[in-house]
Design a protein around this motif. Structure first.
Motif, PDB file in Angstrom:
ATOM      1  N   GLN A 249       5.893  18.189 -19.285  1.00  0.00           N
ATOM      2  CA  GLN A 249       5.574  18.543 -17.895  1.00  0.00           C
ATOM      3  C   GLN A 249       4.318  17.805 -17.443  1.00  0.00           C
ATOM      4  N   VAL A 250       3.304  17.755 -18.298  1.00  0.00           N
ATOM      5  CA  VAL A 250       2.089  17.009 -17.973  1.00  0.00           C
ATOM      6  C   VAL A 250       2.432  15.539 -17.758  1.00  0.00           C
ATOM      7  N   GLY A 251       3.235  14.982 -18.665  1.00  0.00           N
ATOM      8  CA  GLY A 251       3.614  13.581 -18.532  1.00  0.00           C
ATOM      9  C   GLY A 251       4.349  13.299 -17.239  1.00  0.00           C
ATOM     10  N   ALA A 252       5.251  14.198 -16.854  1.00  0.00           N
ATOM     11  CA  ALA A 252       6.039  13.992 -15.637  1.00  0.00           C
ATOM     12  C   ALA A 252       5.170  14.021 -14.388  1.00  0.00           C
ATOM     13  N   THR A 253       4.224  14.957 -14.316  1.00  0.00           N
ATOM     14  CA  THR A 253       3.357  15.005 -13.131  1.00  0.00           C
ATOM     15  C   THR A 253       2.472  13.762 -13.064  1.00  0.00           C
ATOM     16  N   CYS A 254       2.095  13.224 -14.214  1.00  0.00           N
ATOM     17  CA  CYS A 254       1.317  11.982 -14.230  1.00  0.00           C
ATOM     18  C   CYS A 254       2.131  10.824 -13.662  1.00  0.00           C
ATOM     19  N   LEU A 255       3.418  10.803 -13.952  1.00  0.00           N
ATOM     20  CA  LEU A 255       4.284   9.756 -13.414  1.00  0.00           C
ATOM     21  C   LEU A 255       4.295   9.790 -11.884  1.00  0.00           C
ATOM     22  N   GLY A 256       4.383  10.990 -11.331  1.00  0.00           N
ATOM     23  CA  GLY A 256       4.410  11.117  -9.878  1.00  0.00           C
ATOM     24  C   GLY A 256       3.149  10.598  -9.224  1.00  0.00           C
ATOM     25  N   ARG A 257       2.008  10.948  -9.797  1.00  0.00           N
ATOM     26  CA  ARG A 257       0.737  10.482  -9.232  1.00  0.00           C
ATOM     27  C   ARG A 257       0.576   8.974  -9.390  1.00  0.00           C
ATOM     28  N   ALA A 258       1.014   8.451 -10.540  1.00  0.00           N
ATOM     29  CA  ALA A 258       0.901   7.009 -10.764  1.00  0.00           C
ATOM     30  C   ALA A 258       1.783   6.244  -9.777  1.00  0.00           C
ATOM     31  N   GLU A 259       2.970   6.752  -9.503  1.00  0.00           N
ATOM     32  CA  GLU A 259       3.848   6.104  -8.520  1.00  0.00           C
ATOM     33  C   GLU A 259       3.197   6.083  -7.144  1.00  0.00           C
ATOM     34  N   ARG A 260       2.547   7.178  -6.795  1.00  0.00           N
ATOM     35  CA  ARG A 260       1.891   7.238  -5.483  1.00  0.00           C
ATOM     36  C   ARG A 260       0.742   6.234  -5.413  1.00  0.00           C
ATOM     37  N   ALA A 261      -0.044   6.147  -6.488  1.00  0.00           N
ATOM     38  CA  ALA A 261      -1.167   5.206  -6.518  1.00  0.00           C
ATOM     39  C   ALA A 261      -0.662   3.766  -6.458  1.00  0.00           C
ATOM     40  N   LEU A 262       0.386   3.450  -7.216  1.00  0.00           N
ATOM     41  CA  LEU A 262       0.934   2.100  -7.214  1.00  0.00           C
ATOM     42  C   LEU A 262       1.494   1.744  -5.845  1.00  0.00           C
ATOM     43  N   SER A 263       2.145   2.697  -5.194  1.00  0.00           N
ATOM     44  CA  SER A 263       2.702   2.449  -3.868  1.00  0.00           C
ATOM     45  C   SER A 263       1.603   2.067  -2.879  1.00  0.00           C
ATOM     46  N   HIS A 264       0.487   2.790  -2.930  1.00  0.00           N
ATOM     47  CA  HIS A 264      -0.648   2.454  -2.056  1.00  0.00           C
ATOM     48  C   HIS A 264      -1.179   1.064  -2.379  1.00  0.00           C
ATOM     49  N   ALA A 265      -1.266   0.740  -3.675  1.00  0.00           N
ATOM     50  CA  ALA A 265      -1.805  -0.555  -4.083  1.00  0.00           C
ATOM     51  C   ALA A 265      -0.910  -1.699  -3.611  1.00  0.00           C
ATOM     52  N   ILE A 266       0.406  -1.542  -3.732  1.00  0.00           N
ATOM     53  CA  ILE A 266       1.348  -2.579  -3.299  1.00  0.00           C
ATOM     54  C   ILE A 266       1.252  -2.793  -1.793  1.00  0.00           C
ATOM     55  N   GLU A 267       1.243  -1.678  -1.047  1.00  0.00           N
ATOM     56  CA  GLU A 267       1.182  -1.783   0.414  1.00  0.00           C
ATOM     57  C   GLU A 267      -0.112  -2.462   0.858  1.00  0.00           C
ATOM     58  N   TYR A 268      -1.211  -2.106   0.228  1.00  0.00           N
ATOM     59  CA  TYR A 268      -2.505  -2.694   0.603  1.00  0.00           C
ATOM     60  C   TYR A 268      -2.531  -4.176   0.253  1.00  0.00           C
ATOM     61  N   ALA A 269      -2.019  -4.529  -0.927  1.00  0.00           N
ATOM     62  CA  ALA A 269      -2.024  -5.931  -1.349  1.00  0.00           C
ATOM     63  C   ALA A 269      -1.156  -6.794  -0.440  1.00  0.00           C
ATOM     64  N   ALA A 270      -0.130  -6.193   0.136  1.00  0.00           N
ATOM     65  CA  ALA A 270       0.764  -6.935   1.031  1.00  0.00           C
ATOM     66  C   ALA A 270       0.190  -7.086   2.436  1.00  0.00           C
ATOM     67  N   GLN A 271      -0.697  -6.184   2.828  1.00  0.00           N
ATOM     68  CA  GLN A 271      -1.212  -6.190   4.201  1.00  0.00           C
ATOM     69  C   GLN A 271      -2.624  -6.765   4.323  1.00  0.00           C
ATOM     70  N   ARG A 272      -3.459  -6.500   3.355  1.00  0.00           N
ATOM     71  CA  ARG A 272      -4.859  -6.929   3.403  1.00  0.00           C
ATOM     72  C   ARG A 272      -4.963  -8.448   3.262  1.00  0.00           C
ATOM     73  N   GLN A 273      -5.710  -9.072   4.148  1.00  0.00           N
ATOM     74  CA  GLN A 273      -5.867 -10.518   4.087  1.00  0.00           C
ATOM     75  C   GLN A 273      -7.318 -10.902   3.811  1.00  0.00           C
ATOM     76  N   GLN A 274      -7.472 -11.897   2.966  1.00  0.00           N
ATOM     77  CA  GLN A 274      -8.762 -12.516   2.684  1.00  0.00           C
ATOM     78  C   GLN A 274      -8.514 -14.015   2.538  1.00  0.00           C
ATOM     79  N   PHE A 275      -9.423 -14.807   3.047  1.00  0.00           N
ATOM     80  CA  PHE A 275      -9.280 -16.261   2.971  1.00  0.00           C
ATOM     81  C   PHE A 275      -7.929 -16.715   3.544  1.00  0.00           C
ATOM     82  N   ARG A 276      -7.530 -16.032   4.645  1.00  0.00           N
ATOM     83  CA  ARG A 276      -6.342 -16.373   5.434  1.00  0.00           C
ATOM     84  C   ARG A 276      -5.026 -16.202   4.698  1.00  0.00           C
ATOM     85  N   GLN A 277      -4.992 -15.305   3.733  1.00  0.00           N
ATOM     86  CA  GLN A 277      -3.709 -14.974   3.101  1.00  0.00           C
ATOM     87  C   GLN A 277      -3.761 -13.569   2.512  1.00  0.00           C
ATOM     88  N   GLN A 278      -2.574 -13.022   2.268  1.00  0.00           N
ATOM     89  CA  GLN A 278      -2.493 -11.678   1.697  1.00  0.00           C
ATOM     90  C   GLN A 278      -3.128 -11.688   0.304  1.00  0.00           C
TER      91      GLN A 278
END
Length: 387
Positions: A249-278
């Motif tokens: 049960q502990v492991g499963a709840t960790c999976l859910g939080r990790a998926e949420r964190a990764l989703s935020h990271a992917i979205e930010y990496a795709a949208q945030r621009q520096q030096f004129r590129q994502q």
């Protein structure tokens, strides 16, 4: 093992995720900023969870639960794990499976009210001087005629402040073992309000705001024999029989939080621009995402393989220890890298990342530390060689 989900499992995932996003996410900021989960909010969300069929879903169908197999239950836990822990654990309660070990009378008094949402339980094992070493507990239960008298202190007892009763493990005698004397353990039901039983405020915690811990004190707390859970001196057996899957049960709840964190990271990496590129086009970021996704996938497979083996009756302590170890350490890594990708913004409470990062820390400690899990794994590897 079939890696595909059944239609029923897909429905469980969709229903639980929708509930989490619509009923739990909106209250996260309040709980995180105040550190308090209001009683009226608990009751409001509890009523919605009961109506949605998500309350006490971990319990067998014949006692009023959802009757989920282990894999389906872990899918449910994974989705709930995306949200603030206090919100999903307290408001969408999953009564302890150890309640199933009670007598018919004890089930009527404790199990069924918990399943209906009329009562809530807490589990008390840990002591100031005995954490992972349960046999080292000093709190005692001494038989006096037909009664038992409890004395001692328990701490780090989750949500004991709002629980109606505690399931308490006490040293009730000694027995010989190859390594000398060791404690016999007996489990008891102790109702809130019992004379000699006091619940005190616990410690301020960096993880899981709103999810409280308490100190339980027993001062000549007298209980009738009918309050014993399971057999006298067999509390360790009761715990091992009913609490093993909590690591999953502990492991499963960790999976859910990790998926949420990764989703935020992917979205930010795709949208945030520096030096004129994502920024996701820079290897320094893109390789982080690849490693995060790989670690998450590995942990996901280990947790659900262990759940599948649990249903087949072939799971081992080693399987569950590996799953818990991998998932909790993976979450710490993914949460940290997600913050690194976001830079300073990742540490601001506008996003859930700093919360996920803080909450990740306790997962490597409770329900068996990472060191205990490694001990279980290495012992299983060496045992065939007599080591």
């Amino acid at each position: 093992m079939d890696f595909g989900l059944s239609e029923e499992q897909k429905l469980i995932v969709e229903t639980t995720r929708a509930f989490v996003e619509n009923e739990l996410y909106p209250h996260e900021r309040e709980v995180e900023r105040t550190g308090v989960l209001r009683r009226e909010l608990i009751e409001e969300i509890k009523a919605k969870a009961i109506e949605a069929g998500l309350y006490a879903a971990n319990m067998p169908a014949d006692v009023g639960g959802a009757g989920l197999d282990t894999v389906s239950w872990l899918l449910y836990e994974k989705e709930l794990g995306r949200a603030n822990y206090a919100l999903h654990w307290t408001c969408v309660a999953r009564p302890s499976n150890i309640l199933l070990a009670g007598t018919p009378e004890q089930r009527e008094k404790y199990l069924f009210p918990c399943i209906r949402g009329e009562k809530s339980d807490c589990l008390a094992m840990t002591e100031p001087g005995a954490g992972s070493d349960l046999r080292g507990m000093k709190a005692t239960a001494v038989q006096d005629g037909d009664d038992w008298v409890l004395n001692g202190t328990k701490h780090f007892i989750s949500h004991a402040d709002i629980a109606d009763f505690a399931i308490v493990f006490m040293a009730s005698g000694e027995e010989d073992s190859p390594r000398g004397k060791r404690k016999k353990i007996t489990a008891f039901f102790v109702d809130k309000g019992t004379k000699g039983f006091t619940v005190r405020d616990g410690y301020r915690n960096v993880s899981h705001r709103g999810y409280t811990n308490s100190i339980l004190e027993f001062d000549d707390c007298r209980l009738p024999a009918s309050q014993v859970l399971g057999e006298v001196h067999k509390g360790f057996d009761v715990a091992n029989s009913w609490l093993g899957a909590t690591r999953l049960q502990v492991g499963a709840t960790c999976l859910g939080r990790a998926e949420r964190a990764l989703s935020h990271a992917i979205e930010y990496a795709a949208q945030r621009q520096q030096f004129r590129q994502q920024i996701g086009k820079f290897q320094g970021v893109s390789f982080k995402l690849a490693d995060m996704a790989t670690e998450l996938k590995a942990a996901d497979l280990m947790v659900f393989e262990a759940g599948w083996k649990y249903d087949q009756g072939t799971v081992t302590d080693q399987d569950m220890a590996m799953a818990k170890l991998k998932a909790t350490e993976m979450l710490a890594y993914v949460a940290d890298e997600a913050i690194q990708i976001h830079g300073g913004m990742g540490l601001m409470d506008d996003l859930p990342l700093e919360r996920i990062w803080r909450d990740a820390r306790v997962e490597r400690i409770w329900e068996g530390t990472s060191e205990i899990q490694r001990h279980i794994i290495s012992r299983a590897l060496l045992r065939p060689f007599g080591a």
